[in-house]
Design a protein around this motif. Sequence first.
Motif, PDB file in Angstrom:
ATOM      1  N   LYS A  22       0.843  -1.208   0.000  1.00  0.00           N
ATOM      2  CA  LYS A  22       0.000   0.000   0.000  1.00  0.00           C
ATOM      3  C   LYS A  22       0.877   1.258   0.000  1.00  0.00           C
ATOM      4  O   LYS A  22       0.618   2.202  -0.745  1.00  0.00           O
ATOM      5  N   ASN A  25       2.511   1.627  -3.436  1.00  0.00           N
ATOM      6  CA  ASN A  25       1.561   2.145  -4.421  1.00  0.00           C
ATOM      7  C   ASN A  25       1.332   3.637  -4.225  1.00  0.00           C
ATOM      8  O   ASN A  25       1.171   4.379  -5.203  1.00  0.00           O
ATOM      9  N   ALA A  26       1.330   4.087  -2.985  1.00  0.00           N
ATOM     10  CA  ALA A  26       1.180   5.522  -2.711  1.00  0.00           C
ATOM     11  C   ALA A  26       2.379   6.300  -3.246  1.00  0.00           C
ATOM     12  O   ALA A  26       2.235   7.430  -3.724  1.00  0.00           O
ATOM     13  N   GLY A  28       3.978   5.494  -5.920  1.00  0.00           N
ATOM     14  CA  GLY A  28       3.690   5.581  -7.356  1.00  0.00           C
ATOM     15  C   GLY A  28       2.712   6.701  -7.671  1.00  0.00           C
ATOM     16  O   GLY A  28       2.851   7.394  -8.686  1.00  0.00           O
ATOM     17  N   ASP A  29       1.722   6.892  -6.796  1.00  0.00           N
ATOM     18  CA  ASP A  29       0.769   7.987  -6.989  1.00  0.00           C
ATOM     19  C   ASP A  29       1.484   9.331  -6.933  1.00  0.00           C
ATOM     20  O   ASP A  29       1.220  10.228  -7.750  1.00  0.00           O
ATOM     21  N   SER A  30       2.394   9.491  -5.978  1.00  0.00           N
ATOM     22  CA  SER A  30       3.134  10.752  -5.876  1.00  0.00           C
ATOM     23  C   SER A  30       4.058  10.955  -7.074  1.00  0.00           C
ATOM     24  O   SER A  30       4.203  12.083  -7.558  1.00  0.00           O
ATOM     25  N   THR A  32       3.451   9.935 -10.102  1.00  0.00           N
ATOM     26  CA  THR A  32       2.560  10.354 -11.191  1.00  0.00           C
ATOM     27  C   THR A  32       2.190  11.822 -11.059  1.00  0.00           C
ATOM     28  O   THR A  32       2.237  12.570 -12.039  1.00  0.00           O
ATOM     29  N   VAL A  33       1.837  12.246  -9.852  1.00  0.00           N
ATOM     30  CA  VAL A  33       1.471  13.653  -9.639  1.00  0.00           C
ATOM     31  C   VAL A  33       2.646  14.561  -9.968  1.00  0.00           C
ATOM     32  O   VAL A  33       2.481  15.586 -10.648  1.00  0.00           O
ATOM     33  N   GLU A  36       3.148  14.655 -13.826  1.00  0.00           N
ATOM     34  CA  GLU A  36       2.081  15.414 -14.487  1.00  0.00           C
ATOM     35  C   GLU A  36       2.180  16.896 -14.166  1.00  0.00           C
ATOM     36  O   GLU A  36       1.927  17.744 -15.031  1.00  0.00           O
ATOM     37  N   SER A  53       1.896  21.530  -4.876  1.00  0.00           N
ATOM     38  CA  SER A  53       1.710  20.121  -5.208  1.00  0.00           C
ATOM     39  C   SER A  53       3.060  19.410  -5.306  1.00  0.00           C
ATOM     40  O   SER A  53       3.234  18.300  -4.782  1.00  0.00           O
ATOM     41  N   ASN A  57       4.241  16.396  -2.610  1.00  0.00           N
ATOM     42  CA  ASN A  57       4.562  15.060  -3.116  1.00  0.00           C
ATOM     43  C   ASN A  57       6.047  14.747  -2.971  1.00  0.00           C
ATOM     44  O   ASN A  57       6.413  13.606  -2.675  1.00  0.00           O
ATOM     45  N   HIS A  60       6.486  13.788   0.612  1.00  0.00           N
ATOM     46  CA  HIS A  60       5.977  12.430   0.831  1.00  0.00           C
ATOM     47  C   HIS A  60       6.998  11.395   0.372  1.00  0.00           C
ATOM     48  O   HIS A  60       7.307  10.448   1.107  1.00  0.00           O
TER      49      HIS A  60
END
Length: 90
Positions: A22, A25-26, A28-30, A32-33, A36, A53, A57, A60
Amino acid sequence: MSEVIEHEHEQEEEITPERILKHYNALGDSVTVINETIVTIDQEGSNENLQDSLRRNLNHLTLMVSRSFWTTEDFTDVTTAIEAATAALD
């Protein structure tokens, strides 16, 4: 074997392989943000919201990669995102 960690604002949490996944995966979300957000900055210019932003990230990712519970996870994309966000914030 699992480890127990204490978060600053959370109770102690047992770190199981599922929790590690978990957290990974978090990350990976950061990533991506960050990626982008950098594309948006390159295309449209920067502003306070985009910079915030990136900072959130980046913080994090930096915090999480320093944790001791990681095993064999690949942090190549995380390291690249940290470097890119740091450069974008300079």
